[in-house]
Structures are given as C-alpha cells and as structure tokens.
Design a protein around this motif. Sequence first.
Motif, short mmCIF file in Angstrom:
data_model
loop_
_atom_site.label_atom_id
_atom_site.label_comp_id
_atom_site.label_asym_id
_atom_site.label_seq_id
_atom_site.Cartn_x
_atom_site.Cartn_y
_atom_site.Cartn_z
N ARG A 68 -9.22 19.86 9.53
CA ARG A 68 -8.87 20.35 10.39
C ARG A 68 -7.63 20.49 10.73
NH1 ARG A 68 -11.39 25.24 9.09
NH2 ARG A 68 -13.08 24.69 6.75
N ALA A 69 -7.09 19.01 11.42
CA ALA A 69 -6.16 18.73 11.41
C ALA A 69 -5.30 18.69 10.12
CB ALA A 69 -6.56 17.01 12.66
N ARG A 70 -5.06 18.03 9.86
CA ARG A 70 -4.18 18.34 8.61
C ARG A 70 -3.89 19.56 8.36
NH1 ARG A 70 -7.46 13.78 6.53
NH2 ARG A 70 -8.73 15.39 4.92
N GLU A 71 -4.94 20.43 7.89
CA GLU A 71 -4.99 22.08 7.89
C GLU A 71 -3.84 22.42 8.42
OE1 GLU A 71 -5.19 23.29 4.49
OE2 GLU A 71 -5.75 21.49 4.09
N MET A 72 -3.89 22.76 9.56
CA MET A 72 -3.13 22.93 10.97
C MET A 72 -2.24 22.26 11.04
SD MET A 72 -5.96 23.06 14.06
CE MET A 72 -7.88 23.67 13.30
N ALA A 73 -1.46 21.36 10.80
CA ALA A 73 -0.71 20.42 10.51
C ALA A 73 0.53 21.07 9.03
CB ALA A 73 -0.61 19.14 10.00
N LYS A 74 -0.19 21.80 8.14
CA LYS A 74 0.20 22.37 7.14
C LYS A 74 1.05 23.36 7.46
CE LYS A 74 -2.46 20.11 3.40
NZ LYS A 74 -3.73 20.01 2.75
N LEU A 75 0.48 24.47 8.55
CA LEU A 75 0.95 25.76 9.88
C LEU A 75 2.39 25.11 10.04
CD1 LEU A 75 -2.02 27.03 10.79
CD2 LEU A 75 -1.65 27.74 8.55
N GLY A 76 2.29 23.53 9.92
CA GLY A 76 4.17 24.07 10.94
C GLY A 76 3.53 23.06 12.55
N TYR A 77 2.55 22.72 13.02
CA TYR A 77 1.83 22.12 13.96
C TYR A 77 1.96 20.96 14.29
CZ TYR A 77 1.38 27.21 14.89
OH TYR A 77 0.85 28.39 15.12
N SER A 78 2.44 20.27 15.33
CA SER A 78 2.33 19.08 15.78
C SER A 78 0.12 18.64 15.98
CB SER A 78 3.23 18.41 16.57
OG SER A 78 2.25 17.23 17.04
N THR A 79 -0.46 18.22 15.56
CA THR A 79 -2.15 18.50 15.58
C THR A 79 -2.72 16.53 15.90
OG1 THR A 79 -3.08 17.76 13.06
CG2 THR A 79 -2.15 20.40 14.41
N LEU A 80 -3.66 17.42 16.85
CA LEU A 80 -4.48 15.52 17.56
C LEU A 80 -5.71 15.55 17.40
CD1 LEU A 80 -4.03 13.12 18.60
CD2 LEU A 80 -4.18 13.46 20.68
N ALA A 81 -6.46 15.68 16.52
CA ALA A 81 -7.77 15.65 16.86
C ALA A 81 -8.24 14.38 17.87
CB ALA A 81 -8.84 15.20 15.23
N ILE A 82 -8.66 14.93 19.30
CA ILE A 82 -8.96 13.68 19.13
C ILE A 82 -10.99 13.55 19.98
CG2 ILE A 82 -7.12 15.09 21.05
CD1 ILE A 82 -9.34 16.01 22.68
N ASP A 83 -10.82 12.17 20.22
CA ASP A 83 -12.18 11.61 20.97
C ASP A 83 -12.71 11.57 21.55
OD1 ASP A 83 -13.93 9.64 20.43
OD2 ASP A 83 -13.16 7.93 20.33
N MET A 84 -13.99 12.51 21.69
CA MET A 84 -14.91 13.02 22.89
C MET A 84 -15.99 11.67 23.05
SD MET A 84 -13.00 15.37 24.75
CE MET A 84 -14.76 15.78 25.74
N TYR A 85 -15.58 10.73 22.52
CA TYR A 85 -17.50 10.31 22.45
C TYR A 85 -17.18 8.61 22.79
CZ TYR A 85 -20.24 13.71 20.66
OH TYR A 85 -20.40 14.60 19.95
#
Length: 261
Positions: A68-85
Amino acid sequence: MRQALSGLLLTCSTLAAADIQTREIPYTAEDGTTMVGYHAYDDTIQGPRPGIIVVHEFWGLNDHARERAREMAKLGYSTLAIDMYGEGKVAEHPQDAKAFMQAALQNAETTRSRFMAGMELLQRQPQTDPRRIGAAGYCFGGRVVLEMARQGVPLAGVVSFHGALVTRNPATPGAVKARVLVEHGAADSMVTADDVAAISAEMVKAGVDYQLVSHPGAKHAFTNPAADENSKKGLDVAYNKRADERSWADMTLFFKRTFDD
C-alpha cells in the motif's frame, strides 16, 4: 514538427522511467523501542510532496502495508509504512497478532508516541513536505489513525479502511484538525451497527469534516488479498475486489482534494 515529436517522445520516455524507490529506515520511539519504517517515493518527482503515513493491520508491518505504501507513492506521495509493534515484528497466528495489538493499545501515550515517532521520521525525509501530512490505516491501523485524529494530531486527513470504530475518548468540538474518511465493510462482523452509528454521531457532534462509506457485502480486511487465506485461521475475514478498488478510488480523491485545498 520533428522537434516537437522528439520532445514528446522524450517526455513519454521520462514518464515511463518513473521508479518507486523504497528503503527500510530504523528509528526509535519515545519509550526507547526500536522501530522499522518502510519509506516509498517516486524519484522522478522533483522536490517535496505531501506525505502519507500507512499504519498496518494487526498482523504487523507486513507485505500488505508495504504494498500500500508503494501504491500511494505511485500517486505522487512520500509514504512511510510505520511500525507500531517494534523491531518490525509480524505475526503469523491471530493469537500473536492480538497480543501485539493489545500491547500497542494498552497505553494511550505509547500508541501516540509510536505514531508520532513515525510521523516525525516521514517529515524529516527530503521528499516530504512536512506541513502536509495525511494517514491511512488498515484494521488495527484504522483505529490508530482515527485515534490520532481525535487527539488533534496535526494531520490534513486520515482514512480508515475496515478499522475498529470504538473509542474510549470521543472527539470533542474543535479538537479534530483532520478531515476523516471511513471505509467500512457492511458485512464486517467485527464492527457493529451501533459502532457505525456512534462514530457518525460523534463526528457530527464534534464538527468534523467526515464521511463514512459502507461497502455492501464486504467483510473485515476487504482490502487484503491474503484475507481469504487468513480466514482459514478462524477469522471472519475475506478479500473483496470491488470494495478494495472502490475504497482506493475514494481515498485517492479524498487526499487529492485535501492536499489541493
């Protein structure tokens, strides 16, 4: 004419060469826990662009959140999938996932500090405009982004996909700075009709720019293609292609409008 055609071909070639760059970035939460973020961005875009935080399902920072982070990056965003655990932990069995989730939610300050550590990491990336940050969460992550909105974290907008809607601390008038979009599966046995009614009443009372979309026939985890396999582990979950695609289209328009305003 030849020069114009040459320029057009060069432009098309440049567009075709668009490449999504990804990397894992270690960082530390306020409580000292070592976290692992997954950053994705399109390196053909020049300069800072809006950032989106992606918060994983109760399984942990797995392939679904990264994709999902990669797909959002394709939309033109800088994306970070964060770690909550912490330490990039990923569960294979529901009991382990539930234990990880409960530990992350047990203390509201821990939840917030881990989210904020990820947000600050994203803001520090040169590809990110630190003043324009949104968040999207799935399942457990949907609950997290809604809680951050309720707490007044300075996010432009948040999107919850098949997230838990219950809360111990309802939003108060004027507290929520973010626009809120909830993408809900109408056949989600983990979220009751009362939960849906309660959050809608809460958001209206608090004066939030809020929308809830209910997808007919969609169960919990409807965006995750692995949900069908996970259903064999005793979970009432299922992938729903139509709901996945429609909710993604809703999110795409939501963030475009949010960041363009």
